[in-house]
Each structure stands twice: as structure tokens, then as C-alpha cells.
Motif scaffolding. Structure first.
Motif, mmCIF file in Angstrom:
data_model
loop_
_atom_site.group_PDB
_atom_site.id
_atom_site.type_symbol
_atom_site.label_atom_id
_atom_site.label_comp_id
_atom_site.label_asym_id
_atom_site.label_seq_id
_atom_site.Cartn_x
_atom_site.Cartn_y
_atom_site.Cartn_z
ATOM 1 N N GLY A 193 0.816 -1.209 0.000
ATOM 2 C CA GLY A 193 0.000 0.000 0.000
ATOM 3 C C GLY A 193 0.848 1.255 0.000
ATOM 4 O O GLY A 193 0.501 2.250 -0.632
ATOM 5 N N GLN A 225 2.283 1.860 -3.428
ATOM 6 C CA GLN A 225 1.219 2.383 -4.269
ATOM 7 C C GLN A 225 1.021 3.878 -4.067
ATOM 8 O O GLN A 225 0.857 4.646 -5.010
ATOM 9 N N ARG A 226 1.059 4.265 -2.800
ATOM 10 C CA ARG A 226 0.823 5.676 -2.513
ATOM 11 C C ARG A 226 2.021 6.539 -2.885
ATOM 12 O O ARG A 226 1.870 7.697 -3.259
ATOM 13 N N THR A 251 -4.689 -0.371 -7.899
ATOM 14 C CA THR A 251 -4.972 -1.000 -6.606
ATOM 15 C C THR A 251 -5.026 -2.522 -6.686
ATOM 16 O O THR A 251 -5.384 -3.171 -5.728
ATOM 17 N N LEU A 260 -3.956 -5.017 -3.680
ATOM 18 C CA LEU A 260 -3.941 -4.373 -2.366
ATOM 19 C C LEU A 260 -5.088 -4.919 -1.511
ATOM 20 O O LEU A 260 -6.109 -5.361 -2.025
ATOM 21 N N THR A 294 -6.570 -0.881 2.414
ATOM 22 C CA THR A 294 -5.580 -0.059 1.733
ATOM 23 C C THR A 294 -6.137 0.453 0.420
ATOM 24 O O THR A 294 -5.976 1.615 0.064
ATOM 25 N N GLN A 295 -6.830 -0.420 -0.282
ATOM 26 C CA GLN A 295 -7.425 -0.026 -1.556
ATOM 27 C C GLN A 295 -8.411 1.119 -1.347
ATOM 28 O O GLN A 295 -8.372 2.120 -2.058
ATOM 29 N N VAL A 343 -6.428 4.256 -0.792
ATOM 30 C CA VAL A 343 -5.771 4.784 -1.995
ATOM 31 C C VAL A 343 -6.804 5.412 -2.923
ATOM 32 O O VAL A 343 -6.606 6.501 -3.464
ATOM 33 N N LEU A 344 -7.935 4.735 -3.079
ATOM 34 C CA LEU A 344 -8.974 5.268 -3.973
ATOM 35 C C LEU A 344 -9.482 6.609 -3.482
ATOM 36 O O LEU A 344 -9.688 7.542 -4.262
ATOM 37 N N THR A 360 -9.229 -0.354 -15.027
ATOM 38 C CA THR A 360 -9.353 -1.488 -14.108
ATOM 39 C C THR A 360 -10.197 -2.582 -14.736
ATOM 40 O O THR A 360 -10.907 -2.372 -15.719
#
Lengths: 604, 352
Positions: A172, A175-176, A196, A199, A203-204, A207-208, A226
Motif C-alpha cells: 500500500g 502504491q501511494r 490498486t 492491495l 488499503t485499496q 488509496v482510492l 481497471t
């Protein structure tokens, strides 16, 4: 500057871009006779708006994403079309100017950022690299920018963190960092390629949320690529559904999800599980055609249940269904309405009598000296599916490996029909090994690439003396038929099959041993939703017809609702909540369960 | 972003204070971990050398009768010489005693006395060791940038004409034995076609080959040509793999110019396999320059080793074998250390 979208309503004065307009884009493979990867693609990204681009693997969605930056992977070229950014056609610019636009004006957030951050360069240096090369700001201002960016995505921003390498971060966090890196040069358009995937749901969700906030507050036009419709339903303003290189449906998110007009969109929606209600999931027959083998006429006609003769001859255009909503189908308006509750089935009855076949008592599991599972107790009844749910590191796979005899460092008891199971599979009797079969997460790795499908499926029969010779071959054909594969694949090697087909072979192999318990370890997480739908319906049939029990490991709570009768929620090696699926999901008691449910993307 | 704080996720974001104290502790622990790692590797190196010493000793003196081997037909005729040799090689002592005697000598720098010309071995091989090390080092200094440069050019033009051309030439060079390259170079530059460079090294007593730098050119050129193809091909293969990686794609999509992508993003990750193959080649050079030294009459250890074996000069062979083994061990140790320093994942694994 073009029209402001209603979404940009934050108090700050957002930096406004003009968005990106894609006109009649075609990307082709000149090395293979010029077949198209992407064809006839028109798309408008407004500032401050997130457009979800949905499609299964092989639909060309990543190609569209990189094309927005004037980039194609080796072997592909942008044939024709326009990518208009600030009234300039990106594809007509000299490459130096295109490169100048990349990063600074149009940024890209990669799929699998763990692989996309350079393993040899510190996070801090990677963050400021572009600004440094372009000579934007001073060293201090760049560093400050990097720190602010990390804070914006909820990461620590001290020196120690900036000095870390990608491998020292969690999934995560990586990703960030990628998200912060894309935002740092303050781009006006953003392409996010499945950022994502892989993840955990919490965490997803985080992030979203961060991404949505950043896009809207900075007035960025974002394309979110996606395969997960549920994610799109949560973050996008508009949705474009892609199939075989073309957009087949395009519209506002609410419209597309409530009134899908293209049969493909409907089929996709039918194949995804809901959090609120169990569903009989269905897949889409056949597989996504690769570039070069896409059928004439409507590209979806050979898999479409509404197809009529003219679908095979006439190439459909994108037609307007209602203003702002269009679909590429000859039968628009002729195929009736779509109902979200179609396929809903009653949840499995929590009061049904249970006859346990597998009982785990007080299981502690160790890796070397560290204890990873703490006192887990659970049981699985005959013809019942029990889901083990948790985030990565929760110990769900570890428990299933102990049941399968693949991990030996445990204490406690695992009983199978009342008998204690020895720890390792070598110590178990042939009968036990035959009766408990394991299906692995990744079908690309779990099938021997040198053997034919026939040999793979036959192997357990020979091993356990169930059948041999001609009889075994007949059984293989029968099993392949059960998992919806024709006898044509008998002589194939696994490399000729798609991911979904491979996973079916893995299931057929497990069934060949005539097991009483299947341990399914995230068996659908590497697959497209439509394939997941058909695998789940296959497993449900097997459970009903053969009375097979299953221990189903997954991180997807919506899937649990449709497949399992009971669920065990795991966190950090402990069962935090357990019970029937209806009870746990309708009225969760634990905060952790509530948090998982709240963060799970949903379409219903 | 005023609501940044609300985005803080308790599971993943650690408060800054926790991370810094943890890292300070980790850094202190890290230094010790490095010392421990280095000590362990040095210990292993010593162990390796000890094993080599046992093997060298067994191979040269323990199997068969060295005096008989040295004297050959004269063994029965010249009893006095045989007795003198027996005394010089301490053959009257038991095997373990002889080994310990020799090992003790190695540690105290006493490598024994040459049988062929009755002078201390260290005095005889000292200059040649230096000559060979200079030859190998100069070759390496030229070879590494050349090989990496060619690999980068080749990878940049992957599967296009310049790449195909380079790969064909490299393969041809790799296929040629180094003495053929040496002889070709001699024919082109020193004898048949032109006379710009000397064909052989004239060793003056007490002098070094580089007293006349021209004589170094052809031996170095031969070694560079013999070794760089391997290095170049390995580095190119690694570079191609790295250039296909997601992080290189992201760097390009980020708008990083191609030469920076190649130099920074790609090369940094391709350098480690390069170091390993350079180390292997260097170690090979240290012991395997025999033929090149023979072609150019270069006064190095390879040349001397061949000579000593022919003369059955046991103490010389033992000393040279140990030196070559030591070079192998040291070069590999340095290469491993460099690889770890240049691989963040391995580096941080040691200090944590």
C-alpha cells in the motif's frame, strides 16, 4: 478552458486543465499484419473528472492508457487518431515535446508499483527526479514538495522514509508513493493503470479515496483503468466499458450501472458478486479474443446471448441510447431492461444441520521462531463451503497450507472425519491425501508446463489407483467436460490455455482424485470477473452434485456472500469473528469486520 | 489538502517518531551486522585458502616421490643429488610434518627455495607477480568501460542492425582462442603488415615491461579482446531484461530522457551481474594468462608457472598455485562486497 464539471466543488481554487480528448484512436501491431489492438476509440476526459475504463484482460485498456502519453509498448504503434491536449495533437508533436508533456502535464500511475519503482534508487530521489531533470524549483522546494506529496497520500515524510528503497515499503505504501510521484509535478491529466490490484481492501479504499480527492481538488482529468467493476462503481464519474479493443458502452456511472445497454456490460455485471445478497454468478462463455482473432461484425457476437444473424455481418457503431450514454450494439433498445436483482438467490440457511468433516482445534502455526497463527479453531461440514477471509498477512493461506499438509510447523489438532491428521503430507495416508485436494492461487504456476493436460489430470488417478489406461482417459474427458473444457485440450500444454482455462484444469485435477474436501486458496483472484463467475458457478454445482466440502480462502467479501455458508474473519493470525455468512455480513459485531465491509468496493 | 490527516491509515502509516528511533537503533545494529558479515566472509576466504593449500600440497609432493619426478632418469645415477633434494624438500619428515613446515613457511613469508636455480622463491616470483598484476589491472581498467559501453550501445539498438553487427563480432571474438587473437595482432601490428609495435617483451633483468610502454599494448589488447565479449554479452542481456521492466517503462512515461533512463535506471540495475562476470574474468586472467604471456614472452606468473612445472620445481609451483588461488578468493570477495553494496535489497538485508 472547457466547462467546469460539477465535481470540482472544493473550496480551494483548483488548477484547471482542459482535459484530454481522444479521437478515433487506432493502435496496431505492424509485425502481425497490422491487426488492431485498439480501434475506433473516442473518449473525452474532463478536468476534475474520473473516467473509469473497464475491460477484461486483453481488451486493450492499458494500451489506451499509455497511448494518452504518446507511448506504446514494443511492437505496437499508434496507427491514426488524435490525442488532443490543450488544442494540440499529441501524436503530431515532435517526440521531444511529447516527452516534455509526460510527467509534467500528463502523468501515469503504473499497475503493480512494486515493480514500477526502481529498486536501486531511494524513494526521495525517485520522487524529485523529474523536477530535478527539468530544473523545476530549487533543491529545497523540490524536497519540500516531495514531503508535502507524501503527507497528502498519508505517508510519513521524514528523512528516514525518503531514504528508503521500494522493497522497504509495504504494498500500500509503494502504491501511494507512486501516486504522490505522479502528482508531484502537478499534472493536469492522469492515467491510472489498475493501481490498486493486489492491495488489501482497507488499503485499496484508502488509496482510492486519496486519488479521488487529489483529482477533484487539483482539477485533474483522470482515466482509471481497471478490470474491477466494483472499484469503478466507487470512484468514477463516467464509465467506458471496453471489449476487444473498442469502447462498447460509455456513459455516466449511474446510468451504466443502472441501465446497462450493451449485452457485454450486462454479462459483466451478472458475473460480479454483491455484498448485500448471495447471487448465482454466471460467467461469459468463450474467452476474450486476442488481437488478430477478433470476429467480424460485432466483436462480441460469438459470446453474446442476444446475438442474431446480422450481428455477425454488420459492424455496429457507437449509438446514443440517452444523451451522454452510448452503446456499440445493433440491438440497443431491443433487448429489454436489465435488472440488478437478477440472479439473486437466497443466502444459505444458517440453521441448517451440520455434520463436520474437518475440525481444526487450537491451531498455532510457526515460521521458524515466529508464531503467525494463534489458536485458530474452526470446522467445515459436509457439502459446505467455509470461507477464510482476511487481508494479506492474516494467516489465511498459512492455515489452508496446514490443512493441505504443505506446512508442518504447527501445533494443535486438525481432524478429518474424526481422525487426527499428521502434520506433513508425507506422513499422511494415501486415503487422506486423496480425500483432501488443494487448488492453488496462481494457475500460471501450478500446472507443469511440460505435461499435456491429459497427463496432468490423469496423474492423481494413477497415483491413487482410481483408474488407468483407457478408462482413465475416458474419466479425464468426463472431468474436463464437467469443468466446461472440450476434449480438444487433452493434448495441449498449459501454455496454450488462458488463465481461466488453466484454473479449470487445476480444478479437474483436484476432482480426479475424487476428494471430499477441496482447499481453494484464492483461486479466482488472478482471474477476470467473468471467469471468476463461471468458476464459482462450477464449484457451486460440484458442491451440490457431489457433496464436496470446501475451505475457500479469499480476501473478497462479496464473493464470500455468494459462495460460502460460513465465514471466518481472520486478522493477524486470529479469528476475530466467525459464524454464518448472513449473520456476519448483515450484523457484524467486530470493528474489524465492519471496517472490511465498509471498505469493500460494491456495485449494489 | 486540509484533510490529509484524516487519510492517515493507522495500519500503514507509522508516526514519525517511531520510525526515527527504530531506524537509529537499526543503524547502530547495522554497523555490527556489517562487521559480522565481513568477518564471516574473511573466515570463509581463509578456510578456502587452507583447503587449496592442502590440495596443492597433496598434488605436488604427497602423491608419488617428488625427487624421482624431478630427477627422472637421473634418479638412480645421481645418488648425491637425490639425497640433497630429499634434504631440501624435507622428505625425511613425515607427511603432516612436511605440510605444517610448508604452511608455517607460507605464513612467515618463507616460500622455500627454488630447485631449478637455488634462489629463494619469493625473490624469483616477486617481480613476475607484480608484472602480471599490472598487466591484468591495466587490462581490466580498459576492459570494463569498453565492455559496458558496447553493451549499452548494443542494448540501445536492440535487434536492429548495429546490435546484430556488434553481437556477431562479439560472438566471433568470443569463439577465437586468445592465442589466435594474439597472433593476429602480432601479424597486423608487429610483423607481417606493419611494424608499429614490438612483437615480444624483452625482459631486462631488474626492469619491468612497462619501462617501454609500447610493449604493453599488444598483450593488453589481446586480453581486452579476449575477455570483453563475455562481459559485454552478459551485461547486454541483463540490460535488455531491465529495459523491459516496469520501472523503466514508468521512467519513460514520466518523461525521463532516454539517456538518463539508460544510464541511471537501467545500468544501476544491470551492473551487478556485470560485476560478477568481470570478477570471474579477472580471476581467470590472473591464472590463465599463460598463453598470452607465452605468445608475447611477457615475464608474468603464468609464464613462470609453465616453466616451473616443466622443471618439476615443486616449491615454485606450490607458491604460484597459492598466489593464483589467493587472487581468485580476493577478487570474488571484492565482487561480492560490491554486489551487495550496489543491491539495496541485499544491503538492507544485512543491516537489519
Amino acid at each position: 478552458m472547457s466547462a467546469t464539471t460539477p465535481q470540482t466543488d472544493t473550496g480551494a481554487t483548483p488548477k484547471q486543465g482542459s482535459g484530454i480528448t481522444v479521437e478515433d484512436l487506432r493502435v496496431a501491431l505492424p509485425g502481425r499484419g497490422g491487426v488492431d489492438v485498439v480501434d475506433d476509440l473516442d473518449l473525452v476526459l474532463h478536468p476534475g473528472e474520473v473516467v473509469g475504463l473497464v475491460g477484461e484482460s486483453g481488451s486493450g485498456k492499458t494500451t489506451v492508457g499509455t497511448a494518452l502519453l504518446g507511448y506504446t509498448r514494443a511492437g505496437a504503434v499508434i496507427d491514426h487518431g488524435k490525442i488532443l491536449y490543450q488544442d494540440r495533437d499529441l501524436l503530431g508533436l515532435p517526440w521531444q515535446e511529447v516527452r516534455q508533456l509526460r510527467g509534467e502535464e500528463i502523468a501515469y500511475v503504473p499497475q503493480d508499483p512494486a515493480a514500477a519503482l526502481n529498486p536501486a534508487i531511494r524513494i526521495g530521489n525517485q520522487l524529485v527526479e523529474l523536477l530535478e531533470l527539468r530544473g523545476i524549483g530549487t533543491a529545497e522546494s523540490r524536497l519540500q514538495g516531495a514531503r508535502d506529496g507524501l503527507a497528502e497520500v498519508g505517508l510519513p515524510n521524514n528523512d528516514e522514509f525518503l531514504r528508503r528503497y521500494a522493497h522497504q515499503l509495504s504494498g500500500g505504501q509503494v502504491q501511494r508513493v507512486a501516486l504522490a510521484m505522479a502528482f508531484l509535478p502537478k499534472p493536469k491529466a492522469l492515467v491510472l493503470d489498475e493501481p490498486t490490484t493486489g492491495l488489501d481492501v482497507t488499503t485499496q479504499g484508502m488509496v482510492l479515496k486519496t486519488m479521488g480527492e487529489l483529482c477533484r481538488s487539483h482539477g485533474v482529468a483522470a482515466l482509471y483503468i481497471t478490470h474491477d467493476l466494483a472499484v469503478v462503481a466507487n470512484i468514477a464519474d463516467r464509465v467506458a466499458v471496453m471489449y476487444a479493443g473498442q469502447v462498447v458502452e460509455l456513459g455516466e456511472k449511474e446510468t451504466v450501472f443502472r441501465h446497462p445497454s450493451h449485452p457485454y456490460t450486462r454479462a459483466l455485471l451478472d458475473s460480479i458478486p454483491h455484498l448485500s445478497q448471495a447471487r448465482a454468478l454466471s460467467g461469459i462463455p468463450g474467452r476474450t479474443p486476442a488481437p488478430g482473432s477478433r470476429p467480424g461484425g460485432c466483436r462480441f457476437h460469438d459470446r453474446c446471448r442476444h446475438a442474431v444473424d446480422r450481428c455477425a455481418q454488420t459492424v455496429p457503431e457507437l449509438v446514443t441510447v440517452t444523451p451522454g450514454h452510448s452503446a456499440r450494439c445493433l440491438l440497443v433498445g431491443e433487448i429489454g431492461d436489465w435488472d440488478i436483482s437478477k440472479g439473486v438467490v437466497p443466502d444459505s440457511d444458517p440453521k441448517k444441520a451440520r455434520d463436520p468433516i474437518l475440525a481444526i482445534e487450537d491451531l498455532d502455526v510457526f515460521y521458524g521462531r515466529s508464531k503467525v497463527v494463534h489458536g485458530v479453531t474452526l470446522d467445515v461440514a459436509k457439502a459446505e463451503v467455509v470461507a477464510l477471509v482476511g487481508e494479506s498477512g492474516s494467516g489465511k493461506t498459512t492455515i489452508s497450507r496446514c490443512v493441505g499438509g504443505l506446512h508442518k510447523e504447527w501445533t494443535g489438532r486438525i481432524r478429518f472425519e474424526g481422525e487426527d491428521l499428521p502434520k506433513g503430507s508425507r506422513a499422511r495416508t494415501a486415503t487422506d491425501r486423496k480425500r483432501i485436494q488443494y487448488i492453488f492461487q496462481n494457475p500460471y504456476l501450478s500446472l507443469n508446463p511440460r505435461l499435456t493436460i491429459e497427463q496432468i489430470v490423469k496423474r492423481p488417478m494413477e497415483l491413487f489407483g482410481i483408474a488407468s489406461g483407457k478408462e482413465a482417459t475416458d474419466r479425464v474427458v468426463e472431468l474436463l467436460d464437467q469443468v466446461a473444457l472440450g476434449p480438444a485440450v487433452l493434448g495441449y500444454q498449459a501454455s496454450r490455455l488462458s488463465g481461466g482455462e488453466r484454473q479449470r484444469v487445476a480444478i479437474a485435477r483436484a476432482l480426479a482424485a475424487e476428494p471430499d474436501l477441496l482447499v481453494c486458496d484464492e483461486i479466482t483472484s488472478a482471474l477476470d470477473v467473468s471467469v471468476q463467475g463461471s468458476i464459482v458457478s462450477l464449484l457451486e454445482d460440484l458442491r451440490k452434485s457431489r457433496g464436496i466440502s470446501m475451505l475457500f480462502v479469499t480476501h473478497n467479501l462479496a464473493l464470500v456472500r455468494s459462495i460460502a455458508a460460513r465465514v471466518q474473519i481472520l486478522n493477524a493470525g486470529r479469528v476475530v469473528e466467525a459464524g454464518s455468512v448472513v449473520e456476519v455480513m448483515e450484523s457484524p459485531r467486530e470493528d474489524y469486520t465492519k471496517r472490511l465491509l465498509a471498505n469493500s468496493p460494491r456495485v449494489d | 489538502m486540509t484533510d490529509a490527516a484524516t487519510l492517515l491509515d493507522p495500519d500503514h502509516a507509522e508516526p514519525a517518531s517511531v520510525t526515527t528511533t527504530r531506524s537509529r537503533r537499526a543503524r547502530r545494529g547495522g554497523a555490527w551486522a556489517w562487521v559480522a558479515w565481513l568477518l564471516r566472509r574473511l573466515g570463509l576466504a581463509v578456510l578456502t585458502l587452507w583447503l587449496v593449500s592442502v590440495l596443492v600440497f597433496i598434488a605436488t609432493t604427497a602423491l608419488g616421490d617428488p625427487v624421482r619426478a624431478i630427477l627422472g632418469k637421473d634418479f638412480n645415477a645421481d645418488k648425491a643429488r637425490a639425497a640433497q633434494l630429499t634434504a631440501q624438500l624435507n622428505l625425511d619428515e613425515s607427511l603432516p610434518q612436511r605440510y605444517l613446515h610448508w604452511l608455517g613457511g607460507l605464513f612467515s613469508g618463507d616460500l622455500g627455495t627454488s630447485i631449478a636455480n637455488q634462489r629463494p622463491v619469493s625473490e624469483l616470483i616477486g617481480p613476475n607477480v607484480v608484472n602480471t598484476l599490472v598487466l591484468v589491472l591495466l587490462s581490466a581498467i580498459i576492459m570494463v568501460p569498453v565492455a559496458f559501453g558496447i553493451a549499452m550501445i548494443s542494448a540501445n539498438y536492440r535487434r536492429r542492425k548495429p546490435d546484430t553487427f556488434i553481437q556477431t563480432v562479439l560472438l566471433a571474438l568470443a569463439g577465437l582462442p586468445e592465442f589466435v587473437i594474439g597472433i593476429l595482432l602480432v601479424a597486423i601490428f608487429a610483423t607481417t603488415l606493419s611494424h608499429v609495435l614490438p612483437a615480444v617483451t624483452i625482459a631486462t633483468p631488474g626492469g619491468h615491461p612497462w619501462d617501454d610502454p609500447k610493449t604493453m599494448v599488444l598483450p593488453i589488447a589481446t586480453l581486452v579482446l579476449a575477455v570483453s565479449p563475455y562481459v559485454s554479452r552478459i551485461v547486454r542481456a541483463t540490460l535488455l531484461e531491465v529495459l523491459d521492466s516496469d520501472y523503466v517503462e514508468l521512467a519513460r512515461l514520466k518523461g525521463i530522457p532516454e539517456r538518463v533512463v539508460m544510464r541511471k535506471h537501467a545500468l544501476l540495475n544491470a551492473i551487478v551481474p556485470g560485476i560478477q562476470v568481470v570478477a570471474l574474468q579477472l580471476a581467470w586472467l590472473a591464472g590463465g594468462v599463460v598463453i598470452v604471456e607465452a605468445v608475447f614472452n611477457y615475464p608474468g606468473i603464468g609464464f613462470q608457472l609453465v616453466d616451473s612445472v616443466r622443471n618439476h620445481d615443486v616449491p615454485m609451483v606450490q607458491a604460484l598455485a597459492m598466489i593464483i588461488a589467493a587472487v581468485y578468493v580476493v577478487v570474488n570477495l571484492v565482487a561480492d562486497l560490491l554486489s551487495i553494496l550496489l543491491t539495496p535489497r541485499a544491503r538492507t538485508a544485512i543491516s537489519s
